[in-house]
Scaffold this motif. Structure first.
Motif, short mmCIF file in Angstrom:
data_model
loop_
_atom_site.label_atom_id
_atom_site.label_comp_id
_atom_site.label_asym_id
_atom_site.label_seq_id
_atom_site.Cartn_x
_atom_site.Cartn_y
_atom_site.Cartn_z
N ASP A 143 0.82 -1.21 0.00
CA ASP A 143 0.00 0.00 0.00
C ASP A 143 0.85 1.26 0.00
OD1 ASP A 143 -2.71 1.35 0.41
OD2 ASP A 143 -1.61 2.08 2.16
N ARG A 144 1.95 1.23 0.70
CA ARG A 144 2.78 2.43 0.85
C ARG A 144 3.70 2.65 -0.35
NH1 ARG A 144 3.53 5.61 5.15
NH2 ARG A 144 5.44 6.86 5.27
N PHE A 145 4.05 1.59 -1.03
CA PHE A 145 5.01 1.69 -2.13
C PHE A 145 4.43 1.12 -3.43
CE2 PHE A 145 7.43 1.38 1.83
CZ PHE A 145 8.20 2.51 1.77
N GLN A 146 3.23 1.53 -3.74
CA GLN A 146 2.61 1.09 -4.99
C GLN A 146 3.25 1.80 -6.19
OE1 GLN A 146 -1.64 0.87 -5.43
NE2 GLN A 146 -1.96 0.46 -3.26
N HIS A 147 3.17 1.15 -7.33
CA HIS A 147 3.57 1.82 -8.57
C HIS A 147 2.61 1.41 -9.68
CE1 HIS A 147 5.39 -1.78 -10.49
NE2 HIS A 147 5.69 -2.10 -9.25
N ARG A 148 2.21 2.38 -10.46
CA ARG A 148 1.24 2.15 -11.53
C ARG A 148 1.75 2.77 -12.83
NH1 ARG A 148 -4.46 3.78 -8.40
NH2 ARG A 148 -4.22 2.30 -6.66
N LEU A 169 2.27 17.60 -5.81
CA LEU A 169 1.42 18.07 -4.71
C LEU A 169 0.86 16.91 -3.89
CD1 LEU A 169 -0.56 20.98 -6.45
CD2 LEU A 169 1.15 21.19 -4.61
N LEU A 170 0.63 15.79 -4.53
CA LEU A 170 0.09 14.62 -3.83
C LEU A 170 1.17 13.80 -3.13
CD1 LEU A 170 -2.53 13.39 -6.47
CD2 LEU A 170 -3.01 14.43 -4.24
N GLY A 196 -1.07 4.19 -1.64
CA GLY A 196 -2.29 3.80 -2.35
C GLY A 196 -3.37 4.85 -2.30
N ASP A 197 -3.57 5.49 -1.13
CA ASP A 197 -4.64 6.48 -1.03
C ASP A 197 -4.34 7.72 -1.87
OD1 ASP A 197 -2.51 7.21 0.56
OD2 ASP A 197 -3.73 8.02 2.18
N GLN A 198 -3.06 8.10 -1.98
CA GLN A 198 -2.69 9.24 -2.81
C GLN A 198 -2.85 8.93 -4.30
OE1 GLN A 198 -2.98 11.19 -0.15
NE2 GLN A 198 -1.50 12.54 -1.18
N LEU A 199 -2.59 7.69 -4.66
CA LEU A 199 -2.80 7.28 -6.05
C LEU A 199 -4.28 7.31 -6.41
CD1 LEU A 199 -0.20 4.38 -6.31
CD2 LEU A 199 -0.18 6.49 -7.64
N ASN A 203 -6.14 9.40 -9.32
CA ASN A 203 -7.13 8.86 -10.27
C ASN A 203 -8.38 9.74 -10.32
OD1 ASN A 203 -5.48 6.74 -10.89
ND2 ASN A 203 -6.70 5.17 -9.86
N SER A 204 -8.83 10.20 -9.15
CA SER A 204 -10.01 11.08 -9.12
C SER A 204 -9.75 12.38 -9.86
CB SER A 204 -10.39 11.37 -7.66
OG SER A 204 -10.73 10.19 -6.97
N TRP A 205 -8.55 12.92 -9.70
CA TRP A 205 -8.20 14.15 -10.41
C TRP A 205 -8.20 13.93 -11.92
CZ3 TRP A 205 -3.96 15.47 -13.52
CH2 TRP A 205 -3.85 16.85 -13.83
#
Length: 217
Positions: A143-148, A169-170, A196-199, A203-205
Motif C-alpha cells: 500500500d505504501r510503495f505502490q507503482h502504476r 502536490l500529492l 495507495g490512497d494518494q494514487l 485517479n479522481s483528479w
C-alpha cells in the motif's frame, strides 16, 4: 523376546511420525485452503506425509552410505510439484508463495522422518508466522510503495506540466515518462509511485480533469 519388543517400539515410533506429518501438513494446508490456493489442505498434507515416508524408507533400507539419495530425490520431485502451481500472465506471476509452501511442507516432513520433532514443530510455527503475520506487513508495504503505469491522453500539450505538478502536490513520484503525438492528441506514458490512497486521489483528479481525454493503468 527383547528383539520383538525393540521391533514393536520402532514400529510405534514410525507410526507416530506418520501421524505427525499428516498433522503438520494439514496445518500448513489449512492456511492455503482458506485463501483459495491451488495447493490446499489435502495437497500439503500428502506432500508432508509422503516426504516422511520416503525419509523413513531411506534408513529402513539399511544403506548407510547413501541415506541422502532418497532425500535428494524428494527435493527434486517437490520442485516439479512447486513449478506446477506457478502461473504467469502478461503482467503478474502468481502461485510462488504456494510453491514455497509445498517446498517447506516437504522439508518439515523430512524433519519428522528423521525424528527431529522439535525442529519440525518450530518450522511449522515459523511458517505460520510468515504466512499470517507477515501478510499484514506485506499489505502495508504494497500500500505504501505502490507503482502504476499510466497511459494518459491530453487534448493540449501544455497540460502535461499541470499533471507533473499535481503528482508532486500529492507527494507522489514519477519516472519513465514518454510523450507521443497522434493526430490531435498527446499521449503520455508514465510510471507513478507512492501511497495507495494518494494514487486514488490522483485517479479522481484524472477523472475530473476536462483537459484529459482518457487514461488507464
Amino acid at each position: 523376546m527383547h528383539q520383538t519388543f525393540s521391533a514393536i517400539s520402532l514400529h510405534d515410533d514410525e507410526i507416530l511420525k506418520l501421524f505427525l506429518s499428516v498433522l503438520s501438513g494439514s496445518i500448513l494446508g489449512f492456511e492455503r485452503e482458506i485463501r483459495g490456493k491451488s495447493a490446499g489442505f489435502r495437497t500439503l498434507a500428502l506432500i508432508c506425509f509422503g516426504s516422511t515416508i520416503f525419509t523413513i524408507c531411506s534408513y529402513l533400507l539399511g544403506v548407510e552410505d547413501n541415506r541422502d539419495r532418497i532425500a535428494a530425490n524428494v527435493i527434486t520431485g517437490v520442485g516439479f510439484l512447486g513449478a506446477g502451481v506457478i502461473f504467469r500472465n502478461s503482467i503478474n506471476v502468481s502461485g510462488i508463495t504456494t510453491a514455497a509452501s509445498i517446498w517447506v511442507a516437504a522439508a518439515i516432513g523430512m524433519l519428522i522422518g528423521i525424528g527431529e520433532f522439535f525442529f519440525a514443530g518450530l518450522s511449522v510455527l515459523l511458517s505460520l508466522v510468515i504466512l499470517y503475520a507477515m501478510d499484514y506487513i506485506q499489505f502495508w508495504i504494497d500500500d505504501r510503495f505502490q507503482h502504476r503505469d499510466y497511459q494518459i491522453t491530453f487534448k493540449d500539450k501544455e497540460e502535461s506540466a499541470a499533471l507533473c505538478q499535481k503528482i508532486a502536490l500529492l507527494g507522489l513520484r514519477f519516472n519513465n515518462m514518454k510523450v507521443f503525438r497522434s493526430a490531435q492528441e498527446i499521449n503520455l506514458e508514465i510510471e507513478v509511485r507512492g501511497k495507495g490512497d494518494q494514487l486514488e486521489k490522483f485517479n479522481s483528479w484524472l477523472l475530473n480533469e476536462e483537459t484529459i481525454g482518457s487514461f488507464h493503468w
